[in-house]
Design a protein around this motif. Structure first.
Motif, PDB file in Angstrom:
ATOM      1  N   ASN A   1       0.827  -1.207   0.000  1.00 36.04           N
ATOM      2  CA  ASN A   1       0.000   0.000   0.000  1.00 36.04           C
ATOM      3  C   ASN A   1       0.861   1.257   0.000  1.00 36.04           C
ATOM      4  OD1 ASN A   1      -2.382  -1.514   0.068  1.00 36.04           O
ATOM      5  ND2 ASN A   1      -2.355  -1.640   2.311  1.00 36.04           N
ATOM      6  N   PHE A   2       1.950   1.219   0.745  1.00 39.73           N
ATOM      7  CA  PHE A   2       2.842   2.381   0.817  1.00 39.73           C
ATOM      8  C   PHE A   2       3.507   2.658  -0.532  1.00 39.73           C
ATOM      9  CE2 PHE A   2       7.159   4.086   1.733  1.00 39.73           C
ATOM     10  CZ  PHE A   2       6.793   5.290   2.324  1.00 39.73           C
ATOM     11  N   LEU A   3       3.908   1.597  -1.236  1.00 42.57           N
ATOM     12  CA  LEU A   3       4.650   1.760  -2.490  1.00 42.57           C
ATOM     13  C   LEU A   3       3.750   1.915  -3.712  1.00 42.57           C
ATOM     14  CD1 LEU A   3       7.507  -0.888  -2.084  1.00 42.57           C
ATOM     15  CD2 LEU A   3       7.736   1.595  -1.964  1.00 42.57           C
ATOM     16  N   GLN A   4       2.458   1.689  -3.581  1.00 42.73           N
ATOM     17  CA  GLN A   4       1.569   1.660  -4.730  1.00 42.73           C
ATOM     18  C   GLN A   4       1.681   2.886  -5.649  1.00 42.73           C
ATOM     19  OE1 GLN A   4      -0.300  -1.024  -5.852  1.00 42.73           O
ATOM     20  NE2 GLN A   4      -0.307   0.350  -7.604  1.00 42.73           N
ATOM     21  N   PRO A   5       1.803   4.122  -5.124  1.00 41.11           N
ATOM     22  CA  PRO A   5       1.912   5.270  -6.034  1.00 41.11           C
ATOM     23  C   PRO A   5       3.130   5.236  -6.955  1.00 41.11           C
ATOM     24  CG  PRO A   5       1.371   5.985  -3.798  1.00 41.11           C
ATOM     25  CD  PRO A   5       1.719   4.537  -3.708  1.00 41.11           C
ATOM     26  N   VAL A   6       4.138   4.439  -6.610  1.00 40.63           N
ATOM     27  CA  VAL A   6       5.368   4.390  -7.414  1.00 40.63           C
ATOM     28  C   VAL A   6       5.168   3.567  -8.677  1.00 40.63           C
ATOM     29  CG1 VAL A   6       7.791   3.629  -7.405  1.00 40.63           C
ATOM     30  CG2 VAL A   6       6.787   4.654  -5.348  1.00 40.63           C
ATOM     31  N   PHE A   7       4.239   2.625  -8.648  1.00 40.08           N
ATOM     32  CA  PHE A   7       4.111   1.664  -9.736  1.00 40.08           C
ATOM     33  C   PHE A   7       3.014   2.066 -10.720  1.00 40.08           C
ATOM     34  CE2 PHE A   7       5.517  -0.910  -6.017  1.00 40.08           C
ATOM     35  CZ  PHE A   7       6.826  -1.083  -6.446  1.00 40.08           C
ATOM     36  N   ALA A   8       3.216   1.586 -11.943  1.00 42.19           N
ATOM     37  CA  ALA A   8       2.241   1.879 -12.989  1.00 42.19           C
ATOM     38  C   ALA A   8       1.133   0.832 -13.038  1.00 42.19           C
ATOM     39  CB  ALA A   8       2.952   1.926 -14.344  1.00 42.19           C
ATOM     40  N   HIS A   9       1.196  -0.164 -12.157  1.00 41.89           N
ATOM     41  CA  HIS A   9       0.193  -1.218 -12.143  1.00 41.89           C
ATOM     42  C   HIS A   9      -0.215  -1.508 -10.707  1.00 41.89           C
ATOM     43  CE1 HIS A   9       3.989  -3.419 -11.391  1.00 41.89           C
ATOM     44  NE2 HIS A   9       3.226  -4.088 -10.560  1.00 41.89           N
ATOM     45  N   LYS A  10      -1.246  -2.280 -10.544  1.00 41.60           N
ATOM     46  CA  LYS A  10      -1.657  -2.708  -9.210  1.00 41.60           C
ATOM     47  C   LYS A  10      -0.696  -3.774  -8.715  1.00 41.60           C
ATOM     48  CE  LYS A  10      -5.581  -4.500  -6.555  1.00 41.60           C
ATOM     49  NZ  LYS A  10      -5.377  -3.531  -5.477  1.00 41.60           N
ATOM     50  N   ALA A  11      -0.424  -3.774  -7.422  1.00 43.91           N
ATOM     51  CA  ALA A  11       0.545  -4.701  -6.841  1.00 43.91           C
ATOM     52  C   ALA A  11       0.209  -6.144  -7.188  1.00 43.91           C
ATOM     53  CB  ALA A  11       0.593  -4.525  -5.325  1.00 43.91           C
ATOM     54  N   HIS A  12       1.268  -6.911  -7.528  1.00 43.73           N
ATOM     55  CA  HIS A  12       1.082  -8.323  -7.857  1.00 43.73           C
ATOM     56  C   HIS A  12       0.972  -9.192  -6.606  1.00 43.73           C
ATOM     57  CE1 HIS A  12       2.418  -6.990 -11.771  1.00 43.73           C
ATOM     58  NE2 HIS A  12       2.157  -8.182 -12.272  1.00 43.73           N
ATOM     59  N   ALA A  13       1.366  -8.662  -5.467  1.00 42.59           N
ATOM     60  CA  ALA A  13       1.560  -9.527  -4.302  1.00 42.59           C
ATOM     61  C   ALA A  13       0.331  -9.660  -3.415  1.00 42.59           C
ATOM     62  CB  ALA A  13       2.717  -8.996  -3.469  1.00 42.59           C
ATOM     63  N   GLU A  14      -0.813  -9.132  -3.851  1.00 39.96           N
ATOM     64  CA  GLU A  14      -2.005  -9.200  -3.005  1.00 39.96           C
ATOM     65  C   GLU A  14      -2.672 -10.573  -3.139  1.00 39.96           C
ATOM     66  OE1 GLU A  14      -2.962  -7.212  -0.748  1.00 39.96           O
ATOM     67  OE2 GLU A  14      -1.506  -5.652  -1.124  1.00 39.96           O
ATOM     68  N   HIS A  15      -1.937 -11.599  -2.730  1.00 35.44           N
ATOM     69  CA  HIS A  15      -2.493 -12.947  -2.772  1.00 35.44           C
ATOM     70  C   HIS A  15      -3.269 -13.212  -1.488  1.00 35.44           C
ATOM     71  CE1 HIS A  15      -0.219 -13.852  -6.345  1.00 35.44           C
ATOM     72  NE2 HIS A  15       0.900 -13.506  -5.758  1.00 35.44           N
ATOM     73  N   HIS A  16      -4.472 -13.728  -1.635  1.00 37.31           N
ATOM     74  CA  HIS A  16      -5.258 -14.083  -0.453  1.00 37.31           C
ATOM     75  C   HIS A  16      -4.757 -15.416   0.104  1.00 37.31           C
ATOM     76  CE1 HIS A  16      -7.959 -10.756  -1.118  1.00 37.31           C
ATOM     77  NE2 HIS A  16      -8.112 -11.138  -2.387  1.00 37.31           N
ATOM     78  N   LEU A  17      -4.946 -15.596   1.375  1.00 32.77           N
ATOM     79  CA  LEU A  17      -4.453 -16.803   2.033  1.00 32.77           C
ATOM     80  C   LEU A  17      -5.433 -17.944   1.795  1.00 32.77           C
ATOM     81  CD1 LEU A  17      -3.035 -15.306   5.342  1.00 32.77           C
ATOM     82  CD2 LEU A  17      -1.802 -16.044   3.322  1.00 32.77           C
ATOM     83  N   ASP A  18      -5.438 -18.446   0.547  1.00 32.70           N
ATOM     84  CA  ASP A  18      -6.292 -19.582   0.212  1.00 32.70           C
ATOM     85  C   ASP A  18      -5.498 -20.882   0.393  1.00 32.70           C
ATOM     86  OD1 ASP A  18      -4.509 -19.475  -1.856  1.00 32.70           O
ATOM     87  OD2 ASP A  18      -5.964 -18.855  -3.364  1.00 32.70           O
ATOM     88  N   ASN A  19      -6.086 -21.976  -0.017  1.00 31.22           N
ATOM     89  CA  ASN A  19      -5.431 -23.275   0.163  1.00 31.22           C
ATOM     90  C   ASN A  19      -4.109 -23.362  -0.585  1.00 31.22           C
ATOM     91  OD1 ASN A  19      -7.494 -24.184   1.805  1.00 31.22           O
ATOM     92  ND2 ASN A  19      -8.666 -25.077   0.110  1.00 31.22           N
ATOM     93  N   THR A  20      -4.074 -22.757  -1.783  1.00 30.96           N
ATOM     94  CA  THR A  20      -2.834 -22.778  -2.560  1.00 30.96           C
ATOM     95  C   THR A  20      -1.718 -22.037  -1.823  1.00 30.96           C
ATOM     96  OG1 THR A  20      -4.085 -22.833  -4.628  1.00 30.96           O
ATOM     97  CG2 THR A  20      -1.774 -22.173  -4.762  1.00 30.96           C
ATOM     98  N   ALA A  21      -2.052 -20.875  -1.266  1.00 34.48           N
ATOM     99  CA  ALA A  21      -1.053 -20.089  -0.538  1.00 34.48           C
ATOM    100  C   ALA A  21      -0.502 -20.857   0.654  1.00 34.48           C
ATOM    101  CB  ALA A  21      -1.658 -18.760  -0.084  1.00 34.48           C
ATOM    102  N   TYR A  22      -1.412 -21.494   1.411  1.00 33.96           N
ATOM    103  CA  TYR A  22      -0.965 -22.277   2.574  1.00 33.96           C
ATOM    104  C   TYR A  22      -0.116 -23.472   2.135  1.00 33.96           C
ATOM    105  CZ  TYR A  22      -4.001 -19.647   5.735  1.00 33.96           C
ATOM    106  OH  TYR A  22      -4.579 -18.656   6.481  1.00 33.96           O
ATOM    107  N   MET A  23      -0.495 -24.085   1.007  1.00 31.47           N
ATOM    108  CA  MET A  23       0.287 -25.203   0.496  1.00 31.47           C
ATOM    109  C   MET A  23       1.702 -24.756   0.130  1.00 31.47           C
ATOM    110  SD  MET A  23      -0.170 -27.338  -3.051  1.00 31.47           S
ATOM    111  CE  MET A  23       0.448 -25.912  -3.968  1.00 31.47           C
ATOM    112  N   LEU A  24       1.809 -23.615  -0.555  1.00 28.47           N
ATOM    113  CA  LEU A  24       3.120 -23.109  -0.954  1.00 28.47           C
ATOM    114  C   LEU A  24       3.965 -22.737   0.257  1.00 28.47           C
ATOM    115  CD1 LEU A  24       2.067 -20.886  -3.998  1.00 28.47           C
ATOM    116  CD2 LEU A  24       3.254 -23.085  -4.053  1.00 28.47           C
ATOM    117  N   MET A  25       3.332 -22.119   1.262  1.00 23.69           N
ATOM    118  CA  MET A  25       4.059 -21.808   2.497  1.00 23.69           C
ATOM    119  C   MET A  25       4.584 -23.093   3.140  1.00 23.69           C
ATOM    120  SD  MET A  25       1.814 -18.882   4.428  1.00 23.69           S
ATOM    121  CE  MET A  25       1.379 -17.344   3.650  1.00 23.69           C
TER     122      MET A  25
END
Length: 628
Positions: free
Chosen positions: A485-509
């Motif tokens: 959120n802090f860095l968002q004004p610097v980028f020309a796109h929406k942040a790629h890292a807003e991944h929700h903590l779904d089953n895939t995310a927990y599996m990867l962790m």
């Protein structure tokens, strides 16, 4: 008010440099160290003021210092840009820089040239600030070249050792190779956009004005990436960084772990709007990054010099950052830059504490058993090792997990390779930890007799960095990222890292943690349970020796590039230059012969001089009135 604070931010380290370089010897060892540290602390305080201001207002601060030059319609101003990206970088450049300066007061206390050391450190901070806060590519390039110069001065600081001088020259030359690419990229961008100002270029790109020049922009971004490869030690320009460990340990912590080597990541992130236009170049960046990460991690498996292990670890972690950049996840790369600055600075300073206690010993085969003697060093080193290995809840887990998560969603092959590099990281870092701090001490009796914890000026920065290594991951928790959120004004796109903590995310962790635990478990089995000690150099054979010799990349460069250049230079010197000199000296001999005759006229006879004067004057008059 803002102009004054900006000048204080920028010039405080430069004043520290001037004072120490000219008056440091007269001031004394302690005074030069405290003065150099104070200069950087002042910059850190000013940075904090601006950071809080921009955090509250969410508006960047631009300060015009002066008009630099104008060529027709091409204008370059010396302006300072303090936005979210530059201030975040300044926070850890000046913050960690202050800690390393304080550490160096004790670490370098017995060095006769300590005033020079602090002057070079201050000069480095000045150029690093210049690199970060410049509003255009030309100011960035000044800082870019400046930190390269300071790197040369600091790597070769102990100049009486010729190997250290060679390491300094190697770093300087390889950086210049990359810098040529950076310069070409700057020229192309100036040609395409008729400006070098970051904000003006960004506005042009967002307005769609760059679509007609995508081919030129692609060449420019590739050239800029070549510059980043040199500064941030990526294939094929990575071999200078491990050799740069020849410098004092605080140099390794400041320049080659936390700040200078991240300049390439900063530059690409600053120009994210250009790299987004060139997906092919981004693919190259991701491929080079992951290849560098795996290669450096594999070399780190076999190294026995404690600083060399950390050096190859740095190259490997930088590769992961470039992987994130190549996948367009700039904010994830920045997150790993920040956490890496915390734990890698802690690791380098911790290794310096060990080297300090062992009176210069760097071979882990001569260490061991330091856990009970150096409790603070061990505890902070353990925290930083857990962080870089990706063990939750330490800082490195969150940033490395974000990179792996982005790679999984973008390219499964890159995810597998990055995961392999991460597993190797966990192994060689715990290998380092076990060999250094566990089992029995393997050094000399004299070293054993003098073992002790380092002084407070060394352990205090370690404690601060250890705490940051433990809690730094809170900057960007998946699904609720303050940093994004802090860095968002610097980028020309929406942040790629807003991944929700779904089953895939927990599996990867879970997979990431299991991978790290596998690496740690193998290291525990070999070096704790079985008590293995790495073989001596002459006993390493087979493929293990190939890895230990760093795949002979340096030797290959010597055969392919250095020796042919030497041969061409010898030919030019012995034949071409000699022949040209004969011709030149031939003309010189003619001139010398004429001068020998001409100087006979200068015989000191005043009467002859008067005759020549009158004769010359009459000749001029005769020509003007009778021959024209």
């Amino acid at each position: 008010m803002e102009t004054g604070l900006v000048l204080l931010l920028l010039l405080a380290p430069f004043v520290g440099f001037l004072t120490n370089i000219f008056l440091g010897k007269q001031l004394g060892k302690n005074a030069s160290g405290y003065l150099g540290s104070l200069a950087v602390i002042v910059s850190f305080v000013v940075t904090t003021v601006f950071f809080l201001q921009v955090s509250a207002s969410k508006q960047p601060i631009t300060v015009h210092l002066f008009d630099w030059f104008t060529l027709d319609s091409f204008n370059v101003n010396f302006d300072i840009l303090l936005d979210q990206l530059s201030l975040l970088w300044l926070m850890f450049v000046t913050g960690i820089g202050s800690l390393i300066h304080i550490y160096s007061i004790s670490y370098m206390h017995d060095d006769e040239n300590i005033h020079k050391f602090f002057s070079y450190l201050n000069l480095f901070i000045f150029f690093m600030i210049t690199l970060v806060v410049g509003s255009n590519l030309l100011i960035m390039f000044i800082g870019w070249e400046g930190v390269g110069l300071c790197s040369y001065l600091l790597i070769g600081f102990w100049y009486k050792n010729q190997d250290y001088n060679d390491a300094a020259k190697k770093a300087f030359i390889m950086n210049r190779i990359g810098d040529l690419g950076f310069l070409v990229g700057i020229f192309i961008i100036g040609y395409v956009f008729n400006t070098l100002d970051f904000m003006t270029i960004k506005q042009a790109v967002l307005a769609g004005e760059a679509k007609a020049n995508l081919a030129w922009i692609g060449i420019a971004t590739l050239c800029l990436f070549i510059g980043a490869c040199g500064k941030s030690a990526q294939i094929p320009l990575y071999t200078w960084l491990p050799d740069a460990m020849a410098g004092p340990t605080p140099v390794s912590a400041l320049i080659h772990a936390a700040t200078m080597v991240t300049a390439g990541i900063f530059m690409i992130t600053r120009l994210n709007f250009l790299f987004d236009l060139t997906p092919d170049v981004q693919t190259v960046i991701a491929a080079v990054g992951v290849a560098t990460s795996v290669l450096a991690a594999s070399i780190g498996l076999m190294q026995n010099d404690i600083k060399k292990v950390l050096a190859y670890s740095t190259v490997s972690q930088l590769g992961l950052m470039f992987l994130a950049l190549g996948l367009g996840a700039y904010e994830v790369a920045v997150f790993h830059v920040v956490t890496h600055a915390f734990f890698k600075a802690c690791l380098f300073l911790g290794s310096g504490s060990v080297i300090h206690a062992l009176h210069g010993e760097q071979d882990m085969r001569r260490m061991g058993g330091l856990k009970s003697v150096m409790t603070i060093t061990y505890t902070t080193f353990l925290i930083a090792t857990l962080a870089i290995s990706g063990i939750p809840p330490f800082a490195g887990f969150f940033s490395k997990d974000e990179i792996l998560m982005v790679a999984f969603h973008k390219d499964k092959v890159l995810w597998v390779l990055a995961s392999i590099a991460s597993i190797m990281t966990a192994f060689y870092m715990f290998r380092l930890l076990y060999l250094t701090f566990f089992k029995e001490f393997r050094g000399t009796e004299e070293q054993k007799h003098h073992l002790h914890e380092s002084p407070a000026l060394i352990t205090l920065p370690l404690i601060v960095l250890g705490i940051l290594s433990a809690v730094g991951g809170a900057l960007s928790i998946p699904g609720n990222s303050w940093l994004n959120n802090f860095l968002q004004p610097v980028f020309a796109h929406k942040a790629h890292a807003e991944h929700h903590l779904d089953n895939t995310a927990y599996m990867l962790m879970g997979l990431a943690v299991v991978g790290a635990l596998i690496g740690i478990g193998i290291a525990y089995s070999k070096y704790i349970k079985k008590g293995e000690i790495p073989a001596e150099d002459d006993q390493i054979t087979g493929f293990a020796n190939v890895v230990y010799q760093k795949y002979h990349v340096d030797e290959s460069y010597m055969r392919i590039f250095v020796k042919p250049i030497y041969a061409i230079s010898k030919f030019l010197r012995d034949y071409i230059e000699t022949g040209l000199s004969d011709i030149v000296f031939g003309f010189g001999n003619v001139a010398e012969g004429l001068s020998l005759q001409g100087k006979k006229l200068q015989n000191g006879n005043i009467g002859f001089y008067l005759f020549a004067f009158v004769f010359g004057l009459c000749s001029i008059v005769f020509y003007l009135f009778f021959l024209r």
